[in-house]
Design a protein around this motif. Structure first.
Motif, PDB file in Angstrom:
ATOM      1  N   SER A 113     -11.036  -0.583   5.840  1.00  4.97           N
ATOM      2  CA  SER A 113     -11.308  -1.519   7.204  1.00  4.97           C
ATOM      3  C   SER A 113     -10.543  -0.865   7.896  1.00  4.97           C
ATOM      4  CB  SER A 113      -9.422  -2.447   6.601  1.00  4.97           C
ATOM      5  OG  SER A 113      -9.543  -2.953   5.911  1.00  4.97           O
ATOM      6  N   HIS A 154      -7.397   2.231   2.820  1.00  5.68           N
ATOM      7  CA  HIS A 154      -8.765   1.039   2.704  1.00  5.68           C
ATOM      8  C   HIS A 154      -9.496   0.704   3.234  1.00  5.68           C
ATOM      9  CE1 HIS A 154      -5.698  -2.513   5.592  1.00  5.68           C
ATOM     10  NE2 HIS A 154      -5.825  -0.474   5.686  1.00  5.68           N
ATOM     11  N   GLN A 175     -14.254   0.453  -2.582  1.00 10.09           N
ATOM     12  CA  GLN A 175     -14.031   0.193  -1.705  1.00 10.09           C
ATOM     13  C   GLN A 175     -15.544  -0.741  -0.728  1.00 10.09           C
ATOM     14  OE1 GLN A 175     -10.709  -0.896   0.649  1.00 10.09           O
ATOM     15  NE2 GLN A 175      -9.776  -2.381  -0.880  1.00 10.09           N
ATOM     16  N   MET A 181       0.643  -1.581   0.147  1.00  3.91           N
ATOM     17  CA  MET A 181      -0.330  -0.050  -0.086  1.00  3.91           C
ATOM     18  C   MET A 181       0.339   1.044  -0.092  1.00  3.91           C
ATOM     19  SD  MET A 181      -2.462  -0.627   2.638  1.00  3.91           S
ATOM     20  CE  MET A 181      -4.153  -2.832   2.737  1.00  3.91           C
ATOM     21  N   ARG A 194      -3.949   5.390  -3.096  1.00  5.20           N
ATOM     22  CA  ARG A 194      -2.823   4.517  -2.835  1.00  5.20           C
ATOM     23  C   ARG A 194      -1.905   5.078  -4.197  1.00  5.20           C
ATOM     24  NH1 ARG A 194      -3.776  -2.001  -1.972  1.00  5.20           N
ATOM     25  NH2 ARG A 194      -5.553  -1.576  -0.696  1.00  5.20           N
ATOM     26  N   ALA A 224     -15.316 -11.425   8.490  1.00  8.38           N
ATOM     27  CA  ALA A 224     -14.344  -9.555   7.151  1.00  8.38           C
ATOM     28  C   ALA A 224     -14.365  -9.802   5.900  1.00  8.38           C
ATOM     29  CB  ALA A 224     -13.084  -8.680   8.154  1.00  8.38           C
TER      30      ALA A 224
HETATM   31  N1  DAH Z   1      -8.219  -3.843   3.008  1.00  6.31           N
HETATM   32  C1  DAH Z   1      -7.561  -5.140   2.193  1.00  6.31           C
HETATM   33  C2  DAH Z   1      -7.687  -4.009   0.827  1.00  6.31           C
HETATM   34  O1  DAH Z   1      -7.458  -3.001   0.659  1.00  6.31           O
HETATM   35  C3  DAH Z   1      -8.740  -6.150   1.860  1.00  6.31           C
HETATM   36  C4  DAH Z   1      -8.887  -6.735   2.161  1.00  6.31           C
HETATM   37  C5  DAH Z   1      -9.522  -8.389   2.632  1.00  6.31           C
HETATM   38  C6  DAH Z   1     -10.387  -6.203   4.222  1.00  6.31           C
HETATM   39  C7  DAH Z   1      -9.655  -8.990   3.680  1.00  6.31           C
HETATM   40  C8  DAH Z   1     -10.837  -7.055   4.451  1.00  6.31           C
HETATM   41  C9  DAH Z   1      -9.683  -8.502   4.587  1.00  6.31           C
HETATM   42  O2  DAH Z   1     -11.825  -7.172   5.547  1.00  6.31           O
HETATM   43  O3  DAH Z   1     -11.095  -9.254   5.457  1.00  6.31           O
HETATM   44  O4  DAH Z   1      -6.382  -5.058   0.190  1.00  6.31           O
END
Ligand code: DAH
Length: 367
Positions: free
Chosen positions: A199, A197, A237, A178, A223, A334
């Protein structure tokens, strides 16, 4: 009026008896009839009225001055009577003409203002939702039907939420994937970055409330990538998170499969492939049978019959440690959906840049 008789006295005109007076009035009346025979416009009507009824210089005033006032006592009654008749005729005719002018003006105003209801109305172009928004709406509809709620987060985060609390410590190799935009801050001030992300919203949500948690987080992420057919410095996302006392890998798999079928259609099959994310354990890549060849093998799926959809997994207990959840009590899963990627697979779009160039010829295909 050349040789205007009203400018002279009766004596000058040689009118010595009543019959001569009546004849003179007859001539004047004829003159009046001639002058008013052509339908006048408002301006020439006013000129006519002045010429005949004007108090200072009108013909009737002149007749009063020159004929009536100078008439012999014997002729005066005849002059007075004829003058009254003439005045009544002149006033009546000028009144008629005035009405006609006003009616004409009204009619032409109505003609001018007439609304032609047979003309086409004003056509305003109607916009449509951008394809990315349509995919957001699709994803939201599916997860709302499963009892998830939609939350949104900030696009600016601290490294703690974007990385550390997701079990990605500094110097962890996962950070290398990232390339991050950091905000300029004064030396020594806390760091800020554009989230790489969605997350971080897992952490914010779990910090804010105890389970049960069932959320999806649609939003923009950033990014430091150079734009090409598969890269953009900004993309979208949808994060998903479900945590409760009794969530198993079966719930996870069932949810993921339900989503893929709802999104790509009932014929599509899914498979889970082992993968790695610091904040899930186990981690998987969710694959689907290739939407272009139906699983037979083609260029898009590189003859494998499968295409990669998104990353997911069971929430790593280490993450619960950062949000003070009891890892022995709670479990969950998730996922992180790439909106451009899912849209590309659903609508067969081969260049990521098309989403952001705002060429209406592209956008209209999905209106
Ligand atoms: N945050 C990760 C990305 O941007 C994508 C991701 C993968 C999110 C697995 C999740 C997960 O919640 O369980 O590459």
């Amino acid at each position: 009026m050349a040789n205007d008789p009203t400018a002279k006295t009766l004596a000058e005109l040689g009118a010595a008896d009543a019959a001569a007076v009546v004849r003179l009035f007859g001539e004047v009346h004829e003159q009046f009839v001639r002058e008013t025979s052509i339908a006048p416009d408002l301006q020439s009507w006013e000129e006519l009225r002045n010429a005949w009824l004007g108090r200072k210089s009108g013909a009737l005033t002149r007749i009063t001055e020159n004929w009536l006032k100078t008439a012999s006592p014997a002729l005066r009654p005849t002059v007075g009577k004829c003058l009254n008749e003439l005045r009544a005729q002149v006033e009546a005719r000028l009144g008629e003409l005035q009405q006609a002018i006003e009616a004409g003006a009204e009619a032409s105003a109505m003609a001018r203002d007439r609304v032609d209801l047979s003309l086409p109305g004003v056509q305003r172009p109607v916009g449509s939702r951008h394809l990315i928004r349509q995919t957001f709406a699709d994803i939201e509809r599916i997860f709302l039907s499963l009892g998830f709620t939609v939350v949104e987060g900030n696009e600016i985060e601290t490294p703690y939420y974007n990385f550390e609390a997701l079990n990605i410590p500094e110097h962890h190799p996962a950070r290398d994937t990232m390339d991050t935009f950091y905000l300029e801050t004064p030396p020594g001030a806390p760091q800020w970055l554009l989230r790489t992300h969605t997350s971080p919203m897992q952490v914010h949500t779990m910090q804010a409330k105890q389970p049960p948690v069932r959320i999806i987080v649609p939003g923009k992420v950033y990014r430091r990538d150079n734009p090409d057919a598969t890269h953009s410095y900004m993309f979208h996302q949808v994060e998903g998170l479900a945590v409760d006392t009794d969530i198993t890998f079966c719930d996870f798999k069932g949810t993921v499969e339900y989503f893929v079928r709802e999104f790509l259609g009932p014929k599509v099959k899914t498979r889970l492939r082992p993968s790695y994310f610091p904040f899930t354990e186990p981690s998987v890549e969710v694959d689907a049978t290739c939407v272009f060849c139906g699983g037979k093998g083609c260029n898009v799926c590189k003859q494998s019959g499968w295409i990669e959809l998104f990353g997911a997994g069971m929430v790593d207990p280490a993450v619960y440690g950062f949000v003070h959840y009891d890892a022995k009590k709670f479990s969950g899963f998730a996922f992180g959906l790439g909106v451009e990627r899912l849209t590309q697979l659903k609508y067969n779009i081969n260049d990521l840049q098309l989403y952001f160039q705002n060429d209406v010829r592209f956008l209209r295909q999905f209106a």
